[in-house]
Design an enzyme around this catalytic site. Structure first.
Site, PDB file in Angstrom:
ATOM      1  N   ASP A 203       0.973  -1.211   0.155  1.00 29.61           N
ATOM      2  CA  ASP A 203      -0.082  -0.052   0.008  1.00 29.61           C
ATOM      3  C   ASP A 203       0.631   1.341   0.028  1.00 29.61           C
ATOM      4  O   ASP A 203       0.250   2.445  -0.094  1.00 29.61           O
ATOM      5  CB  ASP A 203      -0.967  -0.087   1.282  1.00 29.61           C
ATOM      6  CG  ASP A 203      -0.390  -0.214   2.358  1.00 29.61           C
ATOM      7  OD1 ASP A 203       1.242  -0.602   2.634  1.00 29.61           O
ATOM      8  OD2 ASP A 203      -1.119  -0.187   3.693  1.00 29.61           O
ATOM      9  N   GLU A 288      12.361  -3.186  12.870  1.00 27.45           N
ATOM     10  CA  GLU A 288      13.476  -2.814  12.298  1.00 27.45           C
ATOM     11  C   GLU A 288      14.920  -2.794  13.041  1.00 27.45           C
ATOM     12  O   GLU A 288      15.660  -3.257  12.518  1.00 27.45           O
ATOM     13  CB  GLU A 288      13.323  -1.143  11.687  1.00 27.45           C
ATOM     14  CG  GLU A 288      11.988  -0.959  10.770  1.00 27.45           C
ATOM     15  CD  GLU A 288      10.644  -0.966  11.423  1.00 27.45           C
ATOM     16  OE1 GLU A 288      10.598  -1.080  12.836  1.00 27.45           O
ATOM     17  OE2 GLU A 288       9.501  -0.865  10.816  1.00 27.45           O
TER      18      GLU A 288
END
Lengths: 319, 319
Positions: A203, A288
């Site tokens: 997206d 991350e």
């Protein structure tokens, strides 16, 4: 008669003989002269002319062949803009895209595929959160002219968001991104063909320039991400070409307070650390950090891109 | 002496003369022969060889030039996939895209430009709701390799949504779409170059196949639109290749209960009805009806596309 006395038969014959010799000499000279200065001379001129013509033709031919080769290379290169052929030597960008079934899925994947069709040497690894490969994604991938790998792995129920849950409650795409990394470790060889790994959600919105920026990542390259974390953009702060901190609103004290869309990794690093990946057991916003610390990356290894992290080339759009 | 009697001086001279003639004849023959069969013969052989070589080179050159021309044509054609050159004869698709300043604007326009870069003979008319052309949109359009026209017209305050208003309260893009239609009437000639007009919002998602479907619209072509009006899709209902009704949830009794993304119009119709356009003075959901009834279109003129309106090739996505 006086004539008979003057011109004896001997003398007459001698004169005839001399006359004959002169005639024949003239004939020989003429024959030789004609032969040399006539046809032969013309032929020599023609030979020179032909030789010049051949030189010219050969030179033209070299020019034409050169132009043709250039044109053929151009065709090959332009074909590669929208085909499965690699440009040899250009590092491959491996995009790992986790995806899951929802109303907008087809639209999002369609839109992302258009962007990827304009980028060279892309390999799209699409990993469905599903116990089988769905027809929708299979058909869509087959219809694009992209290089792709289609994988699937179902997130266990205990890690899945319920429909009423806010989307930040549980991490999404953990097993899917790990499946992508595993595929890379088993199916690529960075010694043979260099590569870069990027986690590209379906997206988000990507500028074409972003792919140029990440292509030659040595370890981990970084850049700003637009429309994320309650901000117009988040970005690494760069001083003297080194990342010295982050401009971010949300949990700024994380070791790597970056969105997944904000960095790319050299394929070699993924191979060098075969056990590193994402995990469902860390708190929100630490995926991350888990990956990058696992890869033994420190803040000072990061390579700032996108004009020293001043340009926004990717947006965390949500439909 | 008997010799002196047999060989008289006359006879001796005659023999000498005959001998001389023979020698000289041999010499002439030899000279001529040498001349022809020596250098001259070599030259003639060389000439033949050179001539053959020239023929071969010329023939090769023709082949090369032919191949080069083909390659150049191929380059030109492939360039047209991503350049301003038209494929002559192929109807132009004029996309009218109203846009307004917001956080997601750059991402949306970037994403749409990638789709359009993969479609041939596209002319993108981008109309900003603004009193000047903004730098953001100007730069973005310049950077794409698309054919475009950049316009702007500000919606007067009384017609503008306030930040707290729900987005359906007032129509959006009315003056901008009208500006696009006016530009088409002043700057195109459907007799010279046929065209199709489509209203393409910057936040929607378009399949590449949609453009093939609309390209040869005779009057008005129609197809389903995904993710619109509280439904997975809205669509015209088709029986015997004619539109006989609509599958729609919201205000199904409108004469044309369709979204702006659900139809395209032949350029000629826009020229044939120079005063027709959109208006701020109709109630919500009646813009499409205003335009199509103005163009004297009845339901039975509609040309169903996308496999008789069974395929969804455009999605009303919102970021």
């Amino acid at each position: 008669m006086s004539l008979r006395r003057v011109l004896t038969p001997q003398k007459f014959l001698l004169i005839c003989a001399v006359f004959l010799v002169v005639i024949l000499t003239v004939l020989i000279a003429d024959a030789t002269y004609n032969c040399n200065s006539g046809e032969n001379a013309t032929n020599k001129l023609l030979l020179q002319k032909y030789s010049d013509q051949i030189q010219k033709l050969k030179s033209d031919q070299i020019t034409l062949a050169h132009k043709l080769k250039e044109a053929e290379q151009q065709i090959a290169a332009s074909g590669q803009r929208k085909s499965s052929a690699w440009i040899s030597g250009l590092p491959i960008i491996y995009l790992i895209t986790p995806t899951y079934s929802r109303l907008e899925q087809k639209a999002e994947l369609t839109r992302l595929s258009h962007t990827l069709l304009l980028v060279r040497n892309i390999h799209w690894i699409v990993v469905e959160d599903s116990d089988t490969k769905t027809d929708l994604v299979s058909r869509l991938l087959k219809q694009t002219e992209l290089n792709y790998t289609h994988l699937n792995v179902l997130t266990p129920l205990e890690f899945k968001l319920n429909t009423e849950d806010p989307n930040w409650l549980k991490p999404r795409g953990v097993l899917q991104r790990n499946a992508g990394l595993e595929w890379l470790r088993s199916n690529t060889s960075p010694q043979k063909q260099p590569g870069v790994v990027y986690f590209a959600d379906d997206d988000n919105t990507y500028s074409l320039k972003l792919f140029d920026e990440m292509r030659y990542t040595k370890k981990v390259s970084v850049w700003p991400v637009g429309l994320v974390g309650y901000l117009r953009y988040e970005r690494p702060i760069v001083e003297n070409k080194k990342v010295t901190g982050w401009f971010t609103y949300w949990k700024p004290n994380r070791p790597f307070p970056m969105d997944m869309a904000g960095f790319a990794i050299n394929l070699q690093l993924i191979h060098d650390h075969p056990d590193v990946g994402f995990t469902n057991s860390v708190q929100r916003g630490y995926q991350e950090t888990t990956l990058l610390t696992g890869l033994k990356i420190s803040q000072y290894d990061l390579e700032p891109r996108a004009n020293m992290c001043t340009e926004v080339l990717v947006w965390h759009t949500r439909t």
